[in-house]
Write a protein that holds these residues in place. Structure first.
Motif, PDB file in Angstrom:
ATOM      1  N   LEU A 203      -6.393-116.395  85.269  1.00  0.00           N
ATOM      2  CA  LEU A 203      -6.366-116.896  86.455  1.00  0.00           C
ATOM      3  C   LEU A 203      -4.705-116.437  87.038  1.00  0.00           C
ATOM      4  O   LEU A 203      -4.691-115.948  87.977  1.00  0.00           O
ATOM      5  N   ALA A 204      -3.983-116.767  85.917  1.00  0.00           N
ATOM      6  CA  ALA A 204      -2.669-116.509  86.563  1.00  0.00           C
ATOM      7  C   ALA A 204      -2.549-115.223  86.824  1.00  0.00           C
ATOM      8  O   ALA A 204      -1.672-114.598  87.838  1.00  0.00           O
TER       9      ALA A 204
ATOM     10  N   ALA B 247      -4.245-112.569  87.634  1.00  0.00           N
ATOM     11  CA  ALA B 247      -5.031-112.438  88.889  1.00  0.00           C
ATOM     12  C   ALA B 247      -4.211-112.491  90.023  1.00  0.00           C
ATOM     13  O   ALA B 247      -4.440-111.616  90.978  1.00  0.00           O
ATOM     14  N   VAL B 248      -3.471-113.285  90.000  1.00  0.00           N
ATOM     15  CA  VAL B 248      -2.496-113.440  91.192  1.00  0.00           C
ATOM     16  C   VAL B 248      -1.350-112.531  90.795  1.00  0.00           C
ATOM     17  O   VAL B 248      -0.777-111.905  91.751  1.00  0.00           O
TER      18      VAL B 248
END
Ligand code: FES
Ligand SMILES: [Fe+2]
Lengths: 337, 69
Positions: free
Chosen positions: A274-275, A277-278
């Motif tokens: 998730l991190a 992807a940012v």
């Protein structure tokens, strides 16, 4: 942390020198460094060069037991480090070509395309579907030399850039450091991963077993991070690290789950899905895109930094996959005691 | 939101997610809160994420498939 064992004549002379008082370069070491440009064909995978660089840079991270702290800024030590870096840089640049038709405005799209696509797909699939727990642990050990200091070399980029690129870099780094929450730093999540796999998370304990092809991942960041003239390079390195990382970490997380790894052990990987992807968007567009626009004279450094990162990553993947394919370990054999 | 608070920033990235920054509240259609996990978040707009509503990088697979055609 103790000084590691030497891996060749340069590290032998260097580590012996570091064990004494800061002073002039001993002449055998000078001779070895003078001969180095001819003596090594590829400093990126040269065990003697990489362990020597790792120790030179290590003075700036955690230092070593019994090594005088003043060595860090000792001009003679910096000259030795500079001689090692010169061959390292030569061999990094030899592997990298900035496409002739690439222009600064196309850098973000180029980074997304190139860094996203180059992850060694067969290697990732192997980790996801076939690797044994022993092989998985080997990978965790080799990557520990970089991952337990995750983010740190990029932090050196912060004072070297201004404006939008700096803001984006800090936005990424804040996340790397867990938003400032103790226990959430990505380096700490890596330590948790190691503990869950019954490995020792103390930095450097596995150094003897870690080959040059893994040391170079960390040395490259330190090299870019510690030289202002490579500030574009450290941003390119970060971008190449973030772009495509979600998919890489998904493969690792699923591989570890297949092997019975706990949710806690997979936290490091799951957090990165998730991190990153940012981060990949921030790194490519907000950080590198802004840097090439605001520092037009240095735009190609970003590209070189990213491509050099991909080239050492490919080297690393081969150093793991080739021995495994031959039924061997990817770790260096420990010298008999 | 008070008047002196800067507006939420929503940025659309080409071939990628929507990135949201600032003071926001994330919730599903039942109006239950979703923990964003971090301050700046990426929301999937390609439909391929396995961790919706967040982007998980899977949009790259679509890009790869497209460029392979
Ligand atoms: S936009 Fe990234 S996975 Fe959909
Ligand atoms: Fe991270």
């Amino acid at each position: 942390m103790r000084l590691p064992g030497p891996r060749g004549p340069i590290s032998t002379a260097l580590f012996a020198w570091l064990s004494g008082e800061p002073g002039p370069v001993p002449s055998p070491l000078t001779d070895l460094l003078d001969a180095l440009p001819q003596a090594t064909a590829d400093a990126r995978s040269d065990e003697d060069v990489q362990i020597s660089l790792w120790v030179c840079y290590g003075l700036t991270y955690e230092g070593f037991d019994g090594v005088d702290e003043r060595w860090e800024w000792q001009p003679t030590l910096l000259a030795v480090r500079g001689a090692l870096e010169a061959v390292f840089e030569r061999d990094l640049l030899a592997e990298v070509q900035v496409p002739a038709d690439l222009t600064p405005d196309k850098v973000p799209a180029f980074l997304m395309e190139r860094c996203g696509a180059t992850s060694p797909a067969a290697f990732l699939k192997f980790m996801q579907q076939e690797a044994t727990i022993e092989q998985f642990k080997e990978l965790v050990i080799t990557r520990s030399i970089d991952a337990l200091h995750e983010g740190d070399a990029h932090t050196w980029g912060i004072p070297r850039v201004n404006g939008r690129a700096k803001a984006a870099l800090i936005e990424i780094q804040a996340d790397e450091y867990g938003g400032g929450m103790p226990g959430r730093l990505h380096a700490e999540l890596y330590a948790i991963l190691m503990s869950e796999l019954d490995l020792d998370p103390e930095y450097g304990v596995y150094i003897e077993q870690i080959p040059a092809a893994a040391l170079v991942l960390h040395n490259l960041r330190s090299f870019f991070g510690l030289h202002r003239r490579w500030r574009g390079g450290i941003l390119g390195n970060l971008a190449a690290t973030e772009i495509g990382s979600s998919l890489i970490n998904r493969h690792f997380s699923e591989g570890l789950a297949r092997l019975g790894g706990s949710k806690k052990s997979r936290w490091f990987y799951d957090e990165h899905i998730l991190a990153d992807a940012v981060h990949e968007q921030l790194a490519a567009h907000d950080m590198c895109g802004a840097f090439v626009a605001d520092y037009p004279a240095e735009w190609d450094r970003v590209v070189i930094g990213a491509l050099a990162t991909l080239s050492v990553r490919a080297l690393f993947a081969r150093s793991v996959v080739d021995p495994w394919a031959a039924g061997a370990t990817s770790l260096r054999e420990l010298a008999p005691v | 939101m008070s008047d002196d608070q800067p507006p939420v920033e929503i940025t659309v990235y080409e071939n990628g997610p929507v990135i949201v920054r600032g003071t926001y509240k994330l919730q599903n259609s039942e109006r239950n809160d979703i923990d964003p996990g971090r301050e700046t978040i990426a929301l999937c707009r390609c439909g391929l994420s396995a961790l919706k509503p967040f982007c998980d990088g899977n949009h790259a697979l679509r890009g790869a498939a497209r460029s392979a055609l």
